[in-house]
Design a protein around this motif. Structure first.
Motif, PDB file in Angstrom:
ATOM      1  N   PRO A 112     -52.913 -21.727  34.874  1.00 30.75           N
ATOM      2  CA  PRO A 112     -52.928 -23.180  34.689  1.00 30.75           C
ATOM      3  C   PRO A 112     -51.837 -23.899  35.478  1.00 30.75           C
ATOM      4  CG  PRO A 112     -53.077 -22.057  32.587  1.00 30.75           C
ATOM      5  CD  PRO A 112     -52.891 -20.998  33.616  1.00 30.75           C
ATOM      6  N   GLY A 113     -50.675 -23.246  35.608  1.00 30.57           N
ATOM      7  CA  GLY A 113     -49.561 -23.901  36.278  1.00 30.57           C
ATOM      8  C   GLY A 113     -49.859 -24.303  37.705  1.00 30.57           C
TER       9      GLY A 113
ATOM     10  N   LEU B 114     -52.470 -25.570  27.620  1.00 35.89           N
ATOM     11  CA  LEU B 114     -53.038 -24.345  28.192  1.00 35.89           C
ATOM     12  C   LEU B 114     -51.953 -23.281  28.187  1.00 35.89           C
ATOM     13  CD1 LEU B 114     -54.932 -25.846  31.227  1.00 35.89           C
ATOM     14  CD2 LEU B 114     -55.896 -25.080  29.070  1.00 35.89           C
ATOM     15  N   TYR B 115     -52.368 -22.028  27.987  1.00 29.80           N
ATOM     16  CA  TYR B 115     -51.379 -20.958  27.929  1.00 29.80           C
ATOM     17  C   TYR B 115     -51.042 -20.512  29.339  1.00 29.80           C
ATOM     18  CZ  TYR B 115     -53.340 -21.174  23.350  1.00 29.80           C
ATOM     19  OH  TYR B 115     -53.796 -21.637  22.165  1.00 29.80           O
ATOM     20  N   SER B 116     -49.780 -20.658  29.693  1.00 30.71           N
ATOM     21  CA  SER B 116     -49.406 -20.364  31.074  1.00 30.71           C
ATOM     22  C   SER B 116     -49.428 -18.875  31.361  1.00 30.71           C
ATOM     23  CB  SER B 116     -48.024 -20.940  31.366  1.00 30.71           C
ATOM     24  OG  SER B 116     -47.102 -20.465  30.421  1.00 30.71           O
ATOM     25  N   HIS B 117     -49.452 -18.037  30.315  1.00 32.34           N
ATOM     26  CA  HIS B 117     -49.460 -16.597  30.586  1.00 32.34           C
ATOM     27  C   HIS B 117     -50.883 -16.057  30.730  1.00 32.34           C
ATOM     28  CE1 HIS B 117     -49.775 -17.006  26.245  1.00 32.34           C
ATOM     29  NE2 HIS B 117     -50.313 -15.808  26.196  1.00 32.34           N
TER      30      HIS B 117
END
Lengths: 363, 336
Positions: free
Chosen positions: A131-132, A86-89
């Protein structure tokens, strides 16, 4: 939904095979599990289907169309990674919308479909989070949502539950299985966990040493393993395997034991074993009946109560222990003598050199 | 079976704790340790900052105060240094000063000059030199970072033939001390017509920065899991789109760090700028120490120039500080 065909697909890294030439057809709507220990080529196979890895030779067909050299983006597949990717940004919502943006779907349509898929996976409440900050299970749900939202022709999943805690794994397994049934999407699922494979697969492809060992339904793989590797690998613990010598309808087993081979197997054993009669006898822990008049004698090495049943570890001689599943009331003192029989319809025989299962013509 | 009435469970009461209950954070001993640590940190910071503070003070001192012994800590601030920095002046006689005093149309700068018995006769070179510095350092930083991101991505992701040799070759650009190559480069530049040009300086600083930037960024990009792009690839993006949408945002920390380092290098560079420029492309660093007034070295002016010279780098670092501090944390990929 697509039918996926692999024709003589192989992958070499330098001179060594990552995947030996492989033929496989995955039917439309089928849930295929690629199962094997790490380094067996299952992930490489999956990546070749996705196009992330180029084949060394052979061809891959989706619905009869050759996609061997097609870019991954042109194959209409979704890939779920072990570590979710998943893209954390981006927020969960943006992550899910990401594949749709690539297809330049309209904004309202994106909104609608993200909402739909979020409802299906019950993640509406986390859509605005990064996501984080999500739990492992929710991260995986978001990753699944990202795969589902595009309604691709096929789902490819690389150990999607491998990074989850044990308690999540069980429930996510059921969720994925249910999603598959609802969506009826062709799915290829890679795992090294045989329990997962048994539970989820319409068909299991057992791989080892860059080769397919057996491709069959879970029942078939469990009941009739094609060779010693599959027999050992499937089941926990795996099949009990005892080396012995066959002569005149009897196999001599370790610990001075004699095992009378069922009538239906004698022909097969007589004709296909090496001259000295060496054979491997295999039986599942639950294919055993423990009773005083049993033909095989052993001593109790250990027994553990597993709640619903007792696992007896019985010692034929110093080097040979078999695992036997018995009723929960069955407790034995250590070093007690225990007699048991192998249920005649569940016994299997293997060739000691080719390691292949013998066939008795009845299946 | 009787119908079960489900009473809602009372919400679990969790006491609200607004302070840390960690053992190492309560009690007077750990607190005393923290205070001591803070005091030491402040002292170190003060010692480090003394030159900067001194420079700042000198910049606002009139020349008389700047050179007195013992040095003055308290003084009347004056803009003498700044005015002298940006202007060329001429000494005038007492009579002229008197005449000028009568006029009412004098600007602030004129009055400051007049106080030194001078009149402003034109602009100094300094503005142009600062602009040169901005153009040269800015352009070379942008070029370095853009090319380095592309190169680092390629080195990080693709099987390039001779990759290790190429990487070593790139690194070897930085192995010779700059001084060793100044003369050859000077001769080369004179032949190529790059001497005292912006292009020449930009090329030079870019070639110095690039090798370092490639290595630095490669480290950052290596840290970004390959699955990120692969996910984008199967989702229907091309490699370039995946690079732009996934790799760039994820490597922003590295890009920020590389930008700051590259900028600091090309902004501060002195030796090459001194030798390879004379007039048109002269940057600020070699000019500042050469500021000479009529009455010897004008320390206030030099300090004012140095102070102004600090500002751009401070601004850029300040703007990028969030990215620099964030560190390489990738939320969504769990390792192992």
């Amino acid at each position: 939904m697509a039918t996926i065909e692999l024709k003589q697909v192989e992958k070499k890294f330098g001179e060594s095979f990552a995947v030996k030439p492989l033929d496989m057809t995955i039917n439309s709507g089928e849930f295929i599990v690629l199962l094997g220990p790490s380094g067996c080529g299952k992930t490489t196979t999956l990546r070749m289907i996705s196009g992330l890895e180029a084949v060394t030779s052979g061809s891959i067909l989706f619905d009869g169309k050759d996609v061997t050299w097609l870019h991954p983006s042109a194959r209409d597949i979704a890939f779920v990674f072990q570590f979710f990717a998943l893209y954390s940004h981006l927020s969960a919502r943006e992550n899910i919308a990401f594949p749709l943006q690539a297809q330049s779907v309209g904004r309202d349509e994106i909104k609608k479909r993200v909402k739909e898929v979020a409802q299906m996976l019950k993640i509406e409440h986390v859509l605005d989070a990064r996501p984080g900050s999500l739990s492992g299970g929710d991260q995986q749900r978001v990753a699944l949502a990202r795969a589902l939202v595009r309604r691709p022709a096929a789902f490819l999943m690389d150990e999607p539950l491998g990074a989850l805690d044990a308690e999540f794994r069980e429930s996510m397994r059921a969720e994925i299985k249910r999603l598959h049934i609802d969506q009826n999407a062709t799915s290829v699922y890679v795992t090294h966990d045989q329990v997962e494979a048994m539970a989820m697969g319409d068909r299991i492809v057992v791989m080892s040493n860059a080769e397919v060992q057996q491709a069959a339904t879970p029942t078939e793989v469990y009941n009739n393993p094609a060779n010693l590797f599959v027999a050992r690998f499937i089941g926990s613990p795996g099949m009990n395997l005892l080396g012995g010598t066959y002569a005149d309808g009897v196999v001599r087993l370790p610990g001075d034991n004699r095992y009378t081979v069922p009538e239906s197997w004698r022909g097969a054993l007589g004709s296909s074993l090496p001259a000295d009669g060496r054979v491997v006898v295999g039986f599942r822990p639950e294919s055993v009946s423990v009773h005083a008049a049993g033909e095989i004698h052993s001593t109790t090495f250990a027994n553990d109560l597993h709640g619903g049943y007792t696992m007896l570890h019985l010692q034929l001689d110093r080097d040979h222990i078999v695992h036997v599943r018995a009723g929960r009331e069955m407790r034995h003192q250590i070093n007690d003598t225990v007699h048991f029989d192998i249920k005649p319809d569940s016994v299997r025989f293997f060739h000691p050199e080719t390691e292949k299962a013998l066939q008795n013509g009845r299946g | 079976m009787a119908t079960e009435t489900t009473t809602p469970k009372p919400a679990l009461r969790v006491p609200v704790v607004n302070y840390s209950t960690r053992v190492d954070k309560v009690g007077w001993q750990p607190q005393a340790a923290n205070v001591t640590r803070a005091i030491i940190a402040v002292i170190i910071a003060l010692v480090m900052l003394i030159p900067v503070v001194w420079m700042g003070m000198t910049a606002f001192k009139p020349l008389r105060d700047a050179v007195t012994v013992p040095p003055k800590v308290f003084f009347t601030p004056s803009m003498e240094g700044f005015v002298n920095l940006f202007t060329q002046r001429r000494q005038v006689s007492d009579a002229e000063v008197e005449a000028l005093r009568q006029r009412t149309d004098l600007g602030f700068a004129d009055q400051v000059a007049l106080a030194q018995q001078q009149v402003i006769i034109g602009q100094s070179e300094f503005t142009r030199q600062i602009i040169n510095s901005l153009i040269i350092a800015g352009t070379s930083t942008v070029i370095s970072v853009v090319f380095a991101v592309l190169a680092a991505y390629a080195f990080s992701r693709f099987d390039i033939p001779g990759k290790d040799d190429l990487l070593f070759f790139i690194l070897s650009q930085r192995m010779l001390p700059a001084v060793v190559v100044t003369i050859p480069i000077f001769l080369m530049y004179r032949q190529l017509g790059l001497y005292d040009t912006h292009l020449g300086m930009i090329l030079l600083y870019t070639s110095f920065n690039l090798s370092f930037a490639v290595w630095l960024l490669k480290g950052f990009i290596d840290e970004i899991p390959k699955e990120y792009e692969e996910a984008a690839l199967v989702d229907g993006y091309t490699r370039l789109q995946a690079f732009r949408k996934v790799v760039l945002p994820q490597s922003i920390t590295g890009i920020a760090a590389t930008t700051v380092f590259s900028l600091i290098f090309s902004w501060n560079e002195y030796a090459f700028a001194l030798i390879l420029t004379s007039d048109r492309a002269k940057t600020a660093p070699p000019s500042i120490p050469l500021i000479l007034g009529s009455g010897g070295i004008e320390w206030s002016t030099i300090a004012a120039a140095s102070l102004l010279f600090l500002i751009p780098v401070v601004i850029v670092t300040f703007v990028l500080r969030k990215h620099l501090l964030r560190g390489v944390t990738f939320g969504a990929i769990r390792k192992g």
